[in-house]
Enzyme design. Sequence first.
Site, mmCIF file in Angstrom:
data_model
loop_
_atom_site.group_PDB
_atom_site.id
_atom_site.type_symbol
_atom_site.label_atom_id
_atom_site.label_comp_id
_atom_site.label_asym_id
_atom_site.label_seq_id
_atom_site.Cartn_x
_atom_site.Cartn_y
_atom_site.Cartn_z
ATOM 1 N N SER A 32 0.822 -1.213 0.000
ATOM 2 C CA SER A 32 0.000 0.000 0.000
ATOM 3 C C SER A 32 0.851 1.256 0.000
ATOM 4 C CB SER A 32 -0.937 0.009 1.217
ATOM 5 O OG SER A 32 -0.190 0.063 2.427
ATOM 6 N N ARG A 33 2.161 1.117 0.222
ATOM 7 C CA ARG A 33 3.051 2.274 0.239
ATOM 8 C C ARG A 33 4.495 1.810 0.090
ATOM 9 N NH1 ARG A 33 4.885 3.319 5.950
ATOM 10 N NH2 ARG A 33 3.992 1.699 7.259
ATOM 11 N N ASN A 107 6.754 -8.915 1.074
ATOM 12 C CA ASN A 107 7.413 -7.629 1.271
ATOM 13 C C ASN A 107 6.974 -6.897 2.535
ATOM 14 O OD1 ASN A 107 8.935 -5.171 0.098
ATOM 15 N ND2 ASN A 107 6.865 -4.377 0.423
ATOM 16 N N SER A 159 17.024 -7.928 4.104
ATOM 17 C CA SER A 159 17.699 -6.688 4.478
ATOM 18 C C SER A 159 19.158 -6.991 4.752
ATOM 19 C CB SER A 159 17.056 -6.100 5.749
ATOM 20 O OG SER A 159 17.863 -5.072 6.303
ATOM 21 N N TYR A 172 14.298 -6.846 14.374
ATOM 22 C CA TYR A 172 14.234 -6.778 12.918
ATOM 23 C C TYR A 172 15.309 -7.662 12.289
ATOM 24 C CZ TYR A 172 14.172 -4.589 8.263
ATOM 25 O OH TYR A 172 14.099 -4.345 6.908
#
Length: 268
Positions: A32-33, A107, A159, A172
């Site tokens: 969405s972004r 994602n 990442s 994370y």
Amino acid sequence: MAETILNPGVGAEGYRQLFGVDEKVVCISGSSRGLGKSLAMCFGKLGAKIVLSSHNTEELAEAEAELARLGINVAVIRADMRSHDDCGALISGTVDRFGRIDVMICNAGIDIIRPAQCYEEAEWDQIVDTNLRGYYYCAKFAAKVMLDQGGGSIIMTSSVAGSLGIPGLAAYAASKGGVNQLTRTLAVEWADKGIRVNAVAPGFINNFMDGVHRNSDSPYQRRAMALTPMQRRGDLAEYFGPYVFLASSAASFVTGEIIYVDGGYAAS
């Protein structure tokens, strides 16, 4: 198509098809972004059919309208990556709309920057559940469809933090390290079944979120520049190539790979 690249007689159109994603059904979680929405636009403009997904219905509606204005064939399915059932519904909804799923891009992701000793249990669980469990759930449900249809490509957003130590990113980093191993393991398990599983590992992205804009003079920005040999953040468009490559027939012999797109960060 992969074999024709060795044929000197193949024309330019054959090579374009080799790298093409036209008419492929591409489902992107967390789209969405940010990077996910940018990838949706890229694949859509290349002729793919796009499924947008996020837990944020307002952002999804805005993204859907933006892609539709560009003439992209787009569907929207709300899904919370922490929910096993939502991930299943995302894949089944994709198949209901388009009849198949060719590319699953895992994602969706969140981060909370804390000293390692300061994470609350709920914070840790939220990060790992979204960034790792959700990726497995989407990959699992997508693979079930891909096994029946003869194959597909699963691409996970990892990442540099998944393989390098970065202070303040314990939760994370743990989730992205898990994504790397999940990628390798699923790739090996499904390699002879026509399903390729790879990951793209971004470095510092110029995603215009608060505190990370390229013109920011924050300590976080200064650290990013100090650790990136190219001395800048990557623009969103600079991430399109690896994802499109991994989705295309050009990557037919590529599986289990973590592709770093980081301005040299991991190499330094």
